[in-house]
Design a protein around this motif. Structure first.
Motif, PDB file in Angstrom:
ATOM      1  N   ALA A  94      38.075  13.467  20.866  1.00 54.00           N
ATOM      2  CA  ALA A  94      37.685  13.395  22.275  1.00 54.00           C
ATOM      3  C   ALA A  94      36.745  12.200  22.425  1.00 54.00           C
ATOM      4  N   PRO A  95      36.712  11.597  23.629  1.00 52.01           N
ATOM      5  CA  PRO A  95      37.297  12.043  24.886  1.00 52.01           C
ATOM      6  C   PRO A  95      38.704  11.495  25.130  1.00 52.01           C
ATOM      7  N   CYS A  96      39.451  12.228  25.957  1.00 54.31           N
ATOM      8  CA  CYS A  96      40.719  11.727  26.470  1.00 54.31           C
ATOM      9  C   CYS A  96      40.412  10.797  27.641  1.00 54.31           C
ATOM     10  N   LEU A  97      40.821   9.556  27.529  1.00 55.85           N
ATOM     11  CA  LEU A  97      40.523   8.543  28.549  1.00 55.85           C
ATOM     12  C   LEU A  97      41.776   8.117  29.307  1.00 55.85           C
ATOM     13  N   CYS A  98      42.766   9.007  29.322  1.00 55.58           N
ATOM     14  CA  CYS A  98      43.978   8.701  30.068  1.00 55.58           C
ATOM     15  C   CYS A  98      43.680   8.614  31.565  1.00 55.58           C
ATOM     16  N   VAL A  99      44.429   7.783  32.239  1.00 56.07           N
ATOM     17  CA  VAL A  99      44.359   7.680  33.696  1.00 56.07           C
ATOM     18  C   VAL A  99      45.627   8.351  34.228  1.00 56.07           C
ATOM     19  N   ALA A 100      45.480   9.589  34.668  1.00 61.02           N
ATOM     20  CA  ALA A 100      46.649  10.388  35.060  1.00 61.02           C
ATOM     21  C   ALA A 100      47.155   9.942  36.427  1.00 61.02           C
ATOM     22  N   ARG A 101      48.391   9.474  36.468  1.00 58.90           N
ATOM     23  CA  ARG A 101      48.952   8.907  37.694  1.00 58.90           C
ATOM     24  C   ARG A 101      50.036   9.775  38.323  1.00 58.90           C
ATOM     25  N   ASN A 102      50.396  10.876  37.679  1.00 63.90           N
ATOM     26  CA  ASN A 102      51.421  11.767  38.207  1.00 63.90           C
ATOM     27  C   ASN A 102      51.023  13.194  37.851  1.00 63.90           C
ATOM     28  N   ASP A 103      50.795  14.026  38.887  1.00 63.67           N
ATOM     29  CA  ASP A 103      50.286  15.373  38.651  1.00 63.67           C
ATOM     30  C   ASP A 103      51.307  16.288  37.991  1.00 63.67           C
ATOM     31  N   ARG A 104      52.538  15.849  37.858  1.00 59.15           N
ATOM     32  CA  ARG A 104      53.534  16.645  37.139  1.00 59.15           C
ATOM     33  C   ARG A 104      53.238  16.692  35.639  1.00 59.15           C
ATOM     34  N   TRP A 105      52.465  15.748  35.172  1.00 58.87           N
ATOM     35  CA  TRP A 105      52.146  15.657  33.741  1.00 58.87           C
ATOM     36  C   TRP A 105      51.295  16.857  33.320  1.00 58.87           C
ATOM     37  N   GLY A 106      51.672  17.480  32.217  1.00 57.32           N
ATOM     38  CA  GLY A 106      50.966  18.656  31.742  1.00 57.32           C
ATOM     39  C   GLY A 106      49.591  18.401  31.173  1.00 57.32           C
ATOM     40  N   ARG A 107      49.215  17.144  31.016  1.00 53.25           N
ATOM     41  CA  ARG A 107      47.876  16.823  30.501  1.00 53.25           C
ATOM     42  C   ARG A 107      46.979  16.273  31.608  1.00 53.25           C
ATOM     43  N   THR A 108      47.367  16.462  32.860  1.00 57.24           N
ATOM     44  CA  THR A 108      46.560  15.927  33.964  1.00 57.24           C
ATOM     45  C   THR A 108      45.118  16.384  33.874  1.00 57.24           C
ATOM     46  N   TYR A 109      44.890  17.642  33.483  1.00 56.39           N
ATOM     47  CA  TYR A 109      43.513  18.160  33.440  1.00 56.39           C
ATOM     48  C   TYR A 109      42.673  17.514  32.351  1.00 56.39           C
ATOM     49  N   GLU A 110      43.317  16.818  31.405  1.00 51.86           N
ATOM     50  CA  GLU A 110      42.560  16.126  30.376  1.00 51.86           C
ATOM     51  C   GLU A 110      42.058  14.764  30.847  1.00 51.86           C
ATOM     52  N   SER A 111      42.438  14.371  32.057  1.00 55.39           N
ATOM     53  CA  SER A 111      42.026  13.084  32.621  1.00 55.39           C
ATOM     54  C   SER A 111      40.812  13.278  33.523  1.00 55.39           C
ATOM     55  N   PHE A 112      39.865  12.346  33.438  1.00 53.14           N
ATOM     56  CA  PHE A 112      38.717  12.377  34.347  1.00 53.14           C
ATOM     57  C   PHE A 112      39.109  11.967  35.762  1.00 53.14           C
ATOM     58  N   GLY A 113      40.227  11.236  35.919  1.00 54.52           N
ATOM     59  CA  GLY A 113      40.607  10.809  37.249  1.00 54.52           C
ATOM     60  C   GLY A 113      41.735   9.801  37.227  1.00 54.52           C
ATOM     61  N   GLU A 114      42.257   9.510  38.418  1.00 54.95           N
ATOM     62  CA  GLU A 114      43.466   8.690  38.552  1.00 54.95           C
ATOM     63  C   GLU A 114      43.198   7.201  38.651  1.00 54.95           C
ATOM     64  N   THR A 115      41.947   6.792  38.753  1.00 56.47           N
ATOM     65  CA  THR A 115      41.613   5.374  38.808  1.00 56.47           C
ATOM     66  C   THR A 115      40.940   4.947  37.506  1.00 56.47           C
ATOM     67  N   ALA A 116      41.026   3.689  37.188  1.00 58.22           N
ATOM     68  CA  ALA A 116      40.419   3.202  35.953  1.00 58.22           C
ATOM     69  C   ALA A 116      38.912   3.379  35.948  1.00 58.22           C
ATOM     70  N   GLU A 117      38.309   3.284  37.136  1.00 58.30           N
ATOM     71  CA  GLU A 117      36.850   3.300  37.213  1.00 58.30           C
ATOM     72  C   GLU A 117      36.250   4.640  36.778  1.00 58.30           C
ATOM     73  N   LEU A 118      36.914   5.748  37.133  1.00 52.64           N
ATOM     74  CA  LEU A 118      36.310   7.053  36.868  1.00 52.64           C
ATOM     75  C   LEU A 118      36.297   7.409  35.377  1.00 52.64           C
ATOM     76  N   PRO A 119      37.406   7.342  34.656  1.00 54.38           N
ATOM     77  CA  PRO A 119      37.320   7.563  33.207  1.00 54.38           C
ATOM     78  C   PRO A 119      36.414   6.558  32.503  1.00 54.38           C
ATOM     79  N   SER A 120      36.379   5.333  32.987  1.00 54.54           N
ATOM     80  CA  SER A 120      35.491   4.333  32.371  1.00 54.54           C
ATOM     81  C   SER A 120      34.038   4.756  32.496  1.00 54.54           C
ATOM     82  N   ALA A 121      33.675   5.251  33.681  1.00 49.89           N
ATOM     83  CA  ALA A 121      32.289   5.687  33.895  1.00 49.89           C
ATOM     84  C   ALA A 121      31.930   6.884  33.017  1.00 49.89           C
ATOM     85  N   MET A 122      32.919   7.737  32.753  1.00 48.80           N
ATOM     86  CA  MET A 122      32.655   8.956  31.999  1.00 48.80           C
ATOM     87  C   MET A 122      32.683   8.748  30.486  1.00 48.80           C
ATOM     88  N   THR A 123      32.824   7.508  30.038  1.00 42.64           N
ATOM     89  CA  THR A 123      32.709   7.247  28.602  1.00 42.64           C
ATOM     90  C   THR A 123      31.300   7.490  28.090  1.00 42.64           C
TER      91      THR A 123
END
Length: 614
Positions: free
Chosen positions: A173-202
Motif C-alpha cells: 500500500a498505498p494503491c495510487l490508481c486513478v479510477a476512471r470507470n466505476d464498473r471496475w471492481g477496485r474503484t474503492y481502492e482509488s483515492f479519486g478519479e483525478t491525478a491531483e487527489l491520489p497525488s495529494a494522498m501520498t
C-alpha cells in the motif's frame, strides 16, 4: 521503536533480553563490513554483494507465500521475502501468532551463510486488515472524500504501528490508481478519479515509513499498481488501458511521481496492459520512465503470479522470467511456484539471457531497503507495538476518518441532522448491522465477507449509542414493522464485499431488489426516509433519489460505524466531497470531471448542514 533482538556492539554480535520465545544468537561472531551499522549503507551493500553467490542473489529476488514455504526452505534457497496473500494467516490469528510466525521464518533466513534477513509483505490496505483485532480504516475512496492529507498521514502511521505490532515490515500500500470507470471492481481502492487527489494522498507513505526507515515502527510502503490500471477499457480488471502516452502521463503517472518524491520504498507493477503490452514486461515504463526519468531508487515487485500472464499461456516459462527481469522487475512474487522460478532465473543468468549487471542492480535495490530498515540489526518482530493493535486511540482516529468521509448528497427540507431526543427512529437495510459489509473487501480475507467478521461498531450500534433519553430505535433488516408513528427512517443499503475479479460490474450499477423493496416499505408509511449508501463506488440511483428525503454516501467505513452516526445526528457536520463523479445512469460510464457529460452529482460536490461545500 523496533525493539532490538540482536544488537551489534563494536565488532561482536550480542544478544539482549527480549519478551517472547528465546531466539538463537547468529553463528557469526565477528562482524564483517556489511554487518557494521556504522558504515554507510552503500558501502555495506557493496561489501555484501561481493560476497554473494548466484544462488544468494537469485534467492533475494524471490518472494514466496507463507503457506508453501518453510523456514528450512528459506535457509536452503536463501529467499529474500515471504508474503501473506489475502486471508493467509497463522492460527490463531492473533498479533502474537503472527509475530511468532515471522520470527520462525526469520530464523530460517538468518541460518544462511550470509545471514541476510527476509522482508515480510502483507496487504495492509485499510489498516492491518489480515490480522484479527486490527483497526479497520475506511477504504481509499472514503479517505479521498475527506480531502485531508494530514489525516491520511496519521492513518498511515497508525497502520504502521499495528503492522509492526504483528511482526511484519512491508505493506503493499498505498494503491495510487486513478479510477476512471466505476464498473471496475477496485474503484474503492482509488483515492479519486483525478491525478491531483491520489497525488495529494501520498502523505500516507510518510505515515507508513516514518521520518526514517529505521525509525520507530517504520514499515516499507508500496506504490501500486504501476501504471494505468484504473484506466482500462470498460473498467475491466487486469484489462487494457487504450490511451495515448500523453494521457497516461497526465492522468495516471503523477501519483507515482509524487510517491517517488516522498521516498516510497517499493513499487508494484500492474496486471494490466498499456495499449496491448503487459506492464510486467514493459521495459520502457519500468526502467526508462520509473527508474530513469522519475529517479525511483527503491525496488520493483511483481504482483501475485503476474509473470505467468506475459505470454497468455497457463504456467510461466523461463522466457517470461527473462522478459520480466530484463524489463526491470527486482523482486518476483511467485507465491506457489517459487522453486520453478528459482530454477528458471538461475538458468537464464547462466545462459547469458539476463546480464549479471541486472541481477546485481536488483539485489542492490532490495538490500539497500533492508539495510535502511535496520533489519540486519533488528531482524525479529517488535512486540512492544502489539498493544497498538485495535487500540482505543486508533479506533478514535478511524471514527474521525469515517465522519470526515461522509458525503451528504441530498437533504430535502433539512431532515438532517436528526434530533437525538424524543420519538421513534426506524432503521433498516442489510448494511445497518453488518460490520463485514461496511468494511468491504480485503478484510480478513481477499474478497471480504458479510457478518461480524471483525471487532468494531456497526452503523446501527452507532445510531443506538448516539440517541438520547426518550428516543426508541427499532431495527428490522427488511423494513417490516414500520408504521407512521416513527419520526424518521434510516435505510442503510448498498453493496456487499468484493475485491478484484468478482467486483467488476458489466451490467447494472444500481441497488438490488432487496434494497429497493426495503426502501419502498419505509416510504409507504410517509415517514421521512434517509438513505445511507454503503458502497465501494457511486451507484446508479438517479431514478430513486427523488423519492428520498436525504442521501448520505458512507462508502466503506470499516470497523468504526459510529462515525456515520456522528454525522446523522449532528455531532459533526458533513464535510466530505465526492472523489468520483456521480453518474446519471450506468450508461454514462466512464464519466469523469471535465469530460462534458452531465452528472447527477459533480466531482467535488458535497452538502453540509445549511450550505453546499466545494
Amino acid at each position: 521503536m523496533r525493539m532490538p533482538r540482536v544488537v551489534l556492539t563494536g565488532l561482536l554480535l550480542t544478544t539482549v533480553a527480549v519478551v517472547g520465545p528465546a531466539l538463537p544468537t547468529p553463528a557469526v561472531a565477528a562482524a564483517l563490513p556489511y554487518q557494521d551499522p556504522a558504515l554507510p549503507v552503500a558501502t555495506r551493500v557493496d561489501d555484501l554483494l561481493a560476497r554473494m553467490t548466484l544462488d544468494d542473489k537469485v534467492g533475494q529476488m524471490t518472494q514466496a507465500e507463507r503457506k508453501v514455504v518453510t523456514a528450512a526452505d528459506l535457509t536452503s534457497y536463501r529467499l529474500g521475502s515471504v508474503l501473506s496473500g489475502g486471508g493467509s494467516a497463522p492460527s490463531p490469528n492473533t498479533p502474537a501468532a503472527w509475530a511468532d510466525m515471522y520470527d520462525g521464518f526469520q530464523r530460517g533466513a538468518l541460518a544462511t551463510p550470509l545471514q541476510i534477513p527476509i522482508i515480510y509483505g502483507i496487504d495492509a490496505v485499510h489498516g492491518n486488515n489480515n490480522v484479527y483485532g486490527s483497526t479497520i480504516f475506511p477504504h481509499n475512496i472514503g479517505l479521498g472524500a475527506t480531502r485531508d492529507p494530514a489525516l491520511v498521514q496519521r492513518i498511515g502511521r497508525a497502520t504502521a504501528e499495528e503492522v509492526t505490532g504483528a511482526g511484519q515490515d512491508w505493506t503493499f500500500a498505498p494503491c495510487l490508481c486513478v479510477a476512471r470507470n466505476d464498473r471496475w471492481g477496485r474503484t474503492y481502492e482509488s483515492f479519486g478519479e483525478t491525478a491531483e487527489l491520489p497525488s495529494a494522498m501520498t502523505t500516507i507513505i510518510d505515515g507508513f515509513q516514518g521520518t526514517t526507515l529505521d525509525g520507530p515502527a517504520s514499515v516499507l510502503a508500496t506504490a501500486k499498481h504501476y501504471l494505468g490500471d484504473g484506466g482500462t477499457t470498460g473498467g475491466t480488471d487486469q484489462g487494457n488501458t487504450q490511451i495515448s502516452e500523453a494521457e497516461l502521463r497526465a492522468i495516471h503517472l503523477p501519483p507515482f511521481a509524487a510517491a517517488v518524491d516522498r521516498g516510497v520504498g517499493s513499487v508494484m507493477i500492474s496486471y494490466s496492459s498499456f495499449n496491448g503490452s503487459r506492464l510486467h514486461g514493459h521495459k520502457y515504463l519500468i526502467t526508462d520512465v520509473l527508474k530513469g526519468e522519475l529517479g525511483f531508487s527503491g525496488f520493483v515487485v511483481s504482483d501475485w503470479a503476474a509473470i505467468d500472464q506475459l505470454d497468455g499461456q497457463r504456467g510461466f516459462t523461463q522466457a517470461e522470467v527473462v522478459t520480466a527481469v530484463n524489463a526491470g522487475l527486482d523482486m518476483l512474487m511467485v507465491p506457489t511456484d517459487w522453486k520453478t522460478f528459482v530454477s528458471y532465473l538461475r538458468s537464464a543468468v547462466q545462459a547469458g539471457q539476463i546480464p549479471m549487471s541486472r541481477i546485481d542492480d536488483a539485489n542492490r535495490r532490495i538490500l539497500t531497503k533492508k539495510f535502511e530498515l535496520g533489519l540486519f540489526e533488528r531482524p525479529y518482530a517488535d512486540r512492544s507495538y502489539a498493544s497498538t493493535v485495535g487500540s482505543a486511540d486508533h479506533r478514535a482516529l478511524a471514527r474521525q476518518a469515517v465522519r470526515q468521509s461522509q458525503v451528504l448528497l441530498k437533504n430535502a427540507g433539512g431532515v438532517l441532522p436528526l434530533a437525538k431526543t424524543g420519538g421513534k427512529i426506524f432503521v433498516a437495510g442489510k448494511n445497518a448491522d453488518d460490520i463485514g459489509n461496511q468494511s468491504g473487501g480485503w478484510t480478513l480475507s481477499w474478497q471480504g465477507g458479510s457478518g461480524n467478521t471483525v471487532p468494531g461498531t456497526s452503523i446501527l450500534t452507532g445510531i443506538r449509542s448516539a440517541v438520547g433519553g426518550g428516543t426508541t430505535v427499532t431495527y428490522h433488516r427488511d423494513g417490516t414493522g414500520i408504521d407512521s408513528s416513527y419520526r424518521a427512517a434510516i435505510a442503510v443499503v448498498g453493496e456487499t464485499p468484493y475485491a478484484e475479479y468478482s467486483g467488476d460490474r458489466t451490467g447494472s450499477l444500481g441497488l438490488d431488489a432487496a434494497d429497493l423493496a426495503t426502501i419502498a416499505r419505509l416510504r409507504a408509511t410517509g415517514v421521512p426516509v434517509i438513505v445511507v449508501l454503503v458502497s465501494g463506488r457511486p451507484l446508479d440511483v438517479a431514478a430513486e433519489v427523488g423519492n428520498w428525503n436525504a442521501l448520505l454516501a458512507a462508502w466503506l467505513p470499516g470497523s468504526e460505524g459510529a462515525g456515520v452516526a456522528d454525522v446523522l445526528f449532528g455531532d459533526h457536520a458533513p464535510t466530505g466531497k465526492l472523489p468520483m463523479t456521480w453518474m446519471q445512469s450506468a450508461a454514462q460510464q466512464p464519466i469523469n470531471d471535465g469530460d462534458g457529460k452531465t452528472p447527477l452529482f459533480q466531482y467535488g460536490y458535497g452538502l453540509t448542514y445549511g450550505t453546499a461545500t466545494r
